[in-house]
Each structure stands twice: as structure tokens, then as C-alpha cells.
Design an enzyme around this catalytic site. Sequence first.
Site, PDB file in Angstrom:
ATOM      1  N   GLU A  99      -3.793 -21.650 -82.723  1.00  0.00           N
ATOM      2  CA  GLU A  99      -4.937 -20.738 -82.713  1.00  0.00           C
ATOM      3  C   GLU A  99      -6.147 -21.441 -83.309  1.00  0.00           C
ATOM      4  O   GLU A  99      -6.065 -22.065 -84.375  1.00  0.00           O
ATOM      5  CB  GLU A  99      -4.618 -19.476 -83.521  1.00  0.00           C
ATOM      6  CG  GLU A  99      -5.793 -18.571 -83.826  1.00  0.00           C
ATOM      7  CD  GLU A  99      -6.484 -18.020 -82.586  1.00  0.00           C
ATOM      8  OE1 GLU A  99      -7.731 -18.064 -82.542  1.00  0.00           O
ATOM      9  OE2 GLU A  99      -5.777 -17.550 -81.673  1.00  0.00           O
ATOM     10  N   ASP A 144      -2.278 -17.914 -73.771  1.00  0.00           N
ATOM     11  CA  ASP A 144      -2.855 -16.616 -74.143  1.00  0.00           C
ATOM     12  C   ASP A 144      -4.257 -16.844 -74.698  1.00  0.00           C
ATOM     13  O   ASP A 144      -4.566 -16.491 -75.833  1.00  0.00           O
ATOM     14  CB  ASP A 144      -1.941 -15.935 -75.173  1.00  0.00           C
ATOM     15  CG  ASP A 144      -2.304 -14.482 -75.415  1.00  0.00           C
ATOM     16  OD1 ASP A 144      -3.020 -13.902 -74.581  1.00  0.00           O
ATOM     17  OD2 ASP A 144      -1.871 -13.936 -76.445  1.00  0.00           O
TER      18      ASP A 144
END
Length: 258
Positions: A99, A144
Site C-alpha cells: 500500500e 486492488d
Amino acid sequence: MKIRVLGPSYSIEVPLKVLENKNSSYQQIVVGESEGFGKCLVLDGEIQFATVDEYIYHEMLAYPPAIASGAKNALILGGGDGLLARRLLDFGIETSIVELDKEVMETCKKYFYEEGSSSLDEADIIIGDALEYTGGNYDLIYVDLIDYYKEPALYNREAMEHYKSLLNDSGIIVFHSDYPDMPKIKEAATPLFKNSITYAAYVPSFFSLWTFAMFSDNKIDVEKIEKSDIRGRYFSNDMFWRYKDKAVDVDPNYWEKS
């Protein structure tokens, strides 16, 4: 305040009671509460998920590939809210998250811990750029990231080759997108893989049919999904069967013709 629910060809405003509003080094992060959708995570003015129906999106993203692959480990590129990781960890799958924005993770742990952001205390966390990450040899990869219509460079041929380099020879990689953009993702990914399957689910807080695509060099064991006795709040083998292949040949001009 009002937030926008955006897609390639539509924009809908949703009233939101703001619980937190801040800027990280990468984006505006808002957590708010909507009368119809519950608590919402909003990045740069666009809804990422709502607690009233996030389980539809996350179960349909997580469960079919996890069942088909029998994965022991998984990599999530993006997914800093931790809700996808929660499903995979509950499957007993060793899960890593790459992330870019640490502030998203901290905010989600504050407001969505019970909904699934608790996984951020359990998964292997790598703070960095998905296109620069080089570690691992994964059974299962979930891309994602930011939607195609905002960052198409995350879904071009070069990016696809990078994602595939993180996958083991028999692994499965998963993408998701708004309905009209899936053909563009498939166009970039299909030349690199021998097999694929696409499926979909309607997510009310997205105001859209959301599509998911699995790719692999091995045969994707759809029968294993269809015979699975695993049940979620939304997912079941019957639900997957009903939606399977709904988005294989989507017309990119669908919204303009509707």
C-alpha cells in the site's frame, strides 16, 4: 458535505456527515456517514466502500479466486483498508499488502477496525508503490488499485508484465473494475495468460455492476467454486454461477448506448 460516486460516464452526489477529513501526501481522505450507506471511506472525493454493502464487493473479489486456487499465500496490491485482507486471513491464507499511503491504513484502523481493518495488524504490510514491488512468489495476487479510468497506466501491458512477475507459475491474478472498463483490462492481460474467467456483482453504493476477472496460465477450476459449500453474507456457489461470465464481452460504449 456531498461526495461523488463516479464512473467512466456518470456522477452521482451522496450527502455525507463527515467524521474525519484530512490530506495525506497522496490524496484527500474522508470518512463519513451516509443515511443510506452507513460509514464510507472516500478518497479524493470518490467512495471506496460503504459499510452497508462492502461485503458484496469484498466477498465476490476474495472468495472465488481463493477457492479456485487453494492458495497458501496471497499478495494484495493496494487494498489499504484491510477489508479484502480480512477475508483472506479468515481463509487461513498468509497475506501481504503493498500500500502506497500509510495514512489510509491508519484511518481505516481507526474507523473500520471491526469491519475488517483489524487485518492490518495481522497481514504483512509493505509501504510502497505496487509497480516497484519486487518481492515474493505468490499463489494469488489481487490488483486492488486505483480504477482504470483514473490511472490507465496501472493496467497497461508493462504493468501487467510486472504483476505477472510476482505470480508463481500456477497462480491466479485478479482484477476488478467498473463494468465498461473491464474489456480494456482484459485486452492488456489476456495475451499474457492462457486462461481467464470474468464474473460480476451489483454493488448498490457504487451504483454499478462491478466486474472481476481471474487470469492464470493454469486451468481455473470453476467447478471447484461452483461445488463449494463456503457461504458469506452475499457469496455462495449459486451466486457465482448466476454472475459468471456476465462481463466477458462487455461493449465499451455500454453507458453511451443506455
